[in-house]
Design a protein around this motif. Structure first.
Motif, PDB file in Angstrom:
ATOM      1  N   ASN A 196     -12.931   7.379  -6.618  1.00 54.17           N
ATOM      2  CA  ASN A 196     -11.406   8.401  -6.532  1.00 54.17           C
ATOM      3  C   ASN A 196     -11.304   9.475  -6.138  1.00 54.17           C
ATOM      4  OD1 ASN A 196     -10.607   6.264  -9.008  1.00 54.17           O
ATOM      5  ND2 ASN A 196     -12.075   7.666 -10.448  1.00 54.17           N
ATOM      6  N   THR A 197     -12.522   9.831  -5.444  1.00 55.93           N
ATOM      7  CA  THR A 197     -11.943  11.451  -4.800  1.00 55.93           C
ATOM      8  C   THR A 197     -13.248  10.467  -3.225  1.00 55.93           C
ATOM      9  OG1 THR A 197     -14.428  11.598  -4.862  1.00 55.93           O
ATOM     10  CG2 THR A 197     -12.527  12.249  -5.971  1.00 55.93           C
ATOM     11  N   LEU A 198     -13.306   9.452  -2.694  1.00 52.75           N
ATOM     12  CA  LEU A 198     -14.431   9.353  -1.616  1.00 52.75           C
ATOM     13  C   LEU A 198     -13.250   8.175  -0.726  1.00 52.75           C
ATOM     14  CD1 LEU A 198     -17.625   9.509  -2.144  1.00 52.75           C
ATOM     15  CD2 LEU A 198     -16.191  10.668  -0.510  1.00 52.75           C
ATOM     16  N   PRO A 199     -12.648   7.643   0.125  1.00 52.10           N
ATOM     17  CA  PRO A 199     -12.717   6.689   0.987  1.00 52.10           C
ATOM     18  C   PRO A 199     -13.298   5.375   0.950  1.00 52.10           C
ATOM     19  CG  PRO A 199     -12.391   8.722   2.387  1.00 52.10           C
ATOM     20  CD  PRO A 199     -12.679   9.271   1.497  1.00 52.10           C
ATOM     21  N   ALA A 248     -22.078  11.504  -5.704  1.00 52.45           N
ATOM     22  CA  ALA A 248     -21.411  11.797  -4.317  1.00 52.45           C
ATOM     23  C   ALA A 248     -19.718  12.000  -4.320  1.00 52.45           C
ATOM     24  CB  ALA A 248     -21.311  10.544  -3.298  1.00 52.45           C
ATOM     25  N   ARG A 249     -18.958  13.271  -4.621  1.00 53.19           N
ATOM     26  CA  ARG A 249     -17.859  13.190  -4.391  1.00 53.19           C
ATOM     27  C   ARG A 249     -17.012  13.376  -2.693  1.00 53.19           C
ATOM     28  NH1 ARG A 249     -15.380  17.745  -6.285  1.00 53.19           N
ATOM     29  NH2 ARG A 249     -17.440  19.041  -6.454  1.00 53.19           N
ATOM     30  N   GLY A 250     -15.682  13.728  -2.980  1.00 56.69           N
ATOM     31  CA  GLY A 250     -14.813  13.904  -1.681  1.00 56.69           C
ATOM     32  C   GLY A 250     -14.197  15.369  -2.452  1.00 56.69           C
ATOM     33  N   VAL A 251     -14.088  16.565  -1.296  1.00 56.02           N
ATOM     34  CA  VAL A 251     -12.899  16.930  -1.457  1.00 56.02           C
ATOM     35  C   VAL A 251     -12.722  17.791  -0.440  1.00 56.02           C
ATOM     36  CG1 VAL A 251     -14.736  18.498  -3.365  1.00 56.02           C
ATOM     37  CG2 VAL A 251     -14.813  19.354  -0.658  1.00 56.02           C
ATOM     38  N   VAL A 308     -21.414  16.388  -1.642  1.00 53.70           N
ATOM     39  CA  VAL A 308     -20.045  16.513  -1.555  1.00 53.70           C
ATOM     40  C   VAL A 308     -19.690  16.518   0.010  1.00 53.70           C
ATOM     41  CG1 VAL A 308     -18.427  18.347  -1.531  1.00 53.70           C
ATOM     42  CG2 VAL A 308     -19.907  18.510  -3.126  1.00 53.70           C
ATOM     43  N   ILE A 309     -18.887  15.311   0.017  1.00 58.28           N
ATOM     44  CA  ILE A 309     -17.886  15.048   1.446  1.00 58.28           C
ATOM     45  C   ILE A 309     -16.697  16.008   1.609  1.00 58.28           C
ATOM     46  CG2 ILE A 309     -16.757  12.768   3.062  1.00 58.28           C
ATOM     47  CD1 ILE A 309     -19.676  13.261   2.309  1.00 58.28           C
ATOM     48  N   ASN A 310     -16.968  16.452   2.500  1.00 57.44           N
ATOM     49  CA  ASN A 310     -15.248  17.449   3.301  1.00 57.44           C
ATOM     50  C   ASN A 310     -13.987  16.582   3.475  1.00 57.44           C
ATOM     51  OD1 ASN A 310     -13.599  19.143   3.716  1.00 57.44           O
ATOM     52  ND2 ASN A 310     -15.123  20.202   5.102  1.00 57.44           N
ATOM     53  N   LEU A 311     -13.282  15.876   3.126  1.00 55.41           N
ATOM     54  CA  LEU A 311     -12.114  14.958   3.999  1.00 55.41           C
ATOM     55  C   LEU A 311     -11.968  15.684   4.731  1.00 55.41           C
ATOM     56  CD1 LEU A 311     -11.443  13.195   0.453  1.00 55.41           C
ATOM     57  CD2 LEU A 311     -12.770  12.831   2.360  1.00 55.41           C
ATOM     58  N   ASN A 312     -11.559  17.404   4.950  1.00 56.51           N
ATOM     59  CA  ASN A 312     -11.059  18.202   5.880  1.00 56.51           C
ATOM     60  C   ASN A 312     -10.609  17.922   6.975  1.00 56.51           C
ATOM     61  OD1 ASN A 312      -8.499  19.473   6.629  1.00 56.51           O
ATOM     62  ND2 ASN A 312      -9.364  21.308   5.477  1.00 56.51           N
TER      63      ASN A 312
END
Length: 255
Positions: free
Chosen positions: A106-109, A152-155, A180-184
């Protein structure tokens, strides 16, 4: 020769002799490169000193830089642990041998999900270790509190870091509980993302950076490993482990 001249001649001769002796002793002391090759099992008669290092068995040139990567010393080790080796590191084998990485879709592409899966496969491909990872889908009600579980999630963060790991308390013996993966940001191409996740998974199982002094040195690991997946920045690195990385995994988490 006057008495005065004789006196200074004797003093000069003594100093010259002393310096020569000291110099010879130093030369013998610093030949740690040859000692390292001997420790690797090469016979002394097959080790020849050349300009760039040592020629071994006639056609194997071990440069000084290459030999450094094999140097092992308890006080100058370069692989480091988040927790203290011997007490809370390595982490508990029952957790490391059954790691569950929950991927929050839901948060990671997909552009990050696939690199995470590939990074997990890279760890599982290492022979001679008990490290075993598997990925699972994360659902909102899924519990990830087990000491062998990591979410493992994205922010979107302005921190500047591509990714980071939240470790558990050392006393638990459990793996890092959150990746945590930074999607910015772009995160780089596929290989770069795989390398980034491999690095973070190294943190998940207790390893710190190899090129800083902030962690706790792990006795028996390589002195110099500039291409380690656990250097503080793996930007531009290939998604692969060095020989020293694998040696550390095999030593700390043997099969």
């Amino acid at each position: 020769m006057t008495f005065k001249n004789a006196f200074w001649f004797i003093v000069f001769a003594f100093i010259s002799c002393s310096c020569s002796t000291i110099e010879e002793e130093v030369v013998e002391e610093v030949d740690i490169y040859k000692e390292t090759l001997l420790s690797l099992g090469f016979a002394e008669e097959h080790i020849q000193l050349v300009d760039d290092g040592y020629m071994v068995e006639g056609d194997l040139l071990y440069t000084y830089e290459v030999i450094k990567s094999y140097m092992k010393n308890d006080t100058d080790a370069k692989h480091q642990a988040i927790c203290t080796p011997g007490s809370t590191f390595p982490l508990d084998e029952q957790y490391v041998s059954d790691i569950e990485i929950f991927i929050d879709q839901n948060t990671l592409p997909l552009s990050w999900i696939n690199p995470i899966k590939e990074a997990i496969a890279q760890f599982n491909a290492v022979q001679g270790t008990s490290i075993n990872m598997r990925w699972r889908k994360y659902f909102p009600n899924t519990s990830t509190s087990g000491l062998n579980q990591c979410l493992a999630r994205g922010v979107f963060s302005s921190s500047g870091a591509s990714a980071w790991v939240s470790p558990r308390s050392c006393s638990t013996g459990g793996i890092g509980w959150q990746l945590v993966i930074n999607l910015n940001g772009s995160g780089g191409d596929f290989d770069q993302r795989v390398a980034t996740v491999m690095h973070e998974l190294g943190h998940v199982i207790g390893y710190f950076h190899t090129d800083t002094n902030s962690g706790t040195f792990i006795p028996g690991t390589c002195l110099l490993d500039p291409l380690s997946i656990m250097t503080s920045s793996v930007w531009g690195y290939d998604p692969e482990f060095t020989t020293c990385d694998i040696d550390a995994f095999q030593m700390n988490y043997p099969d």
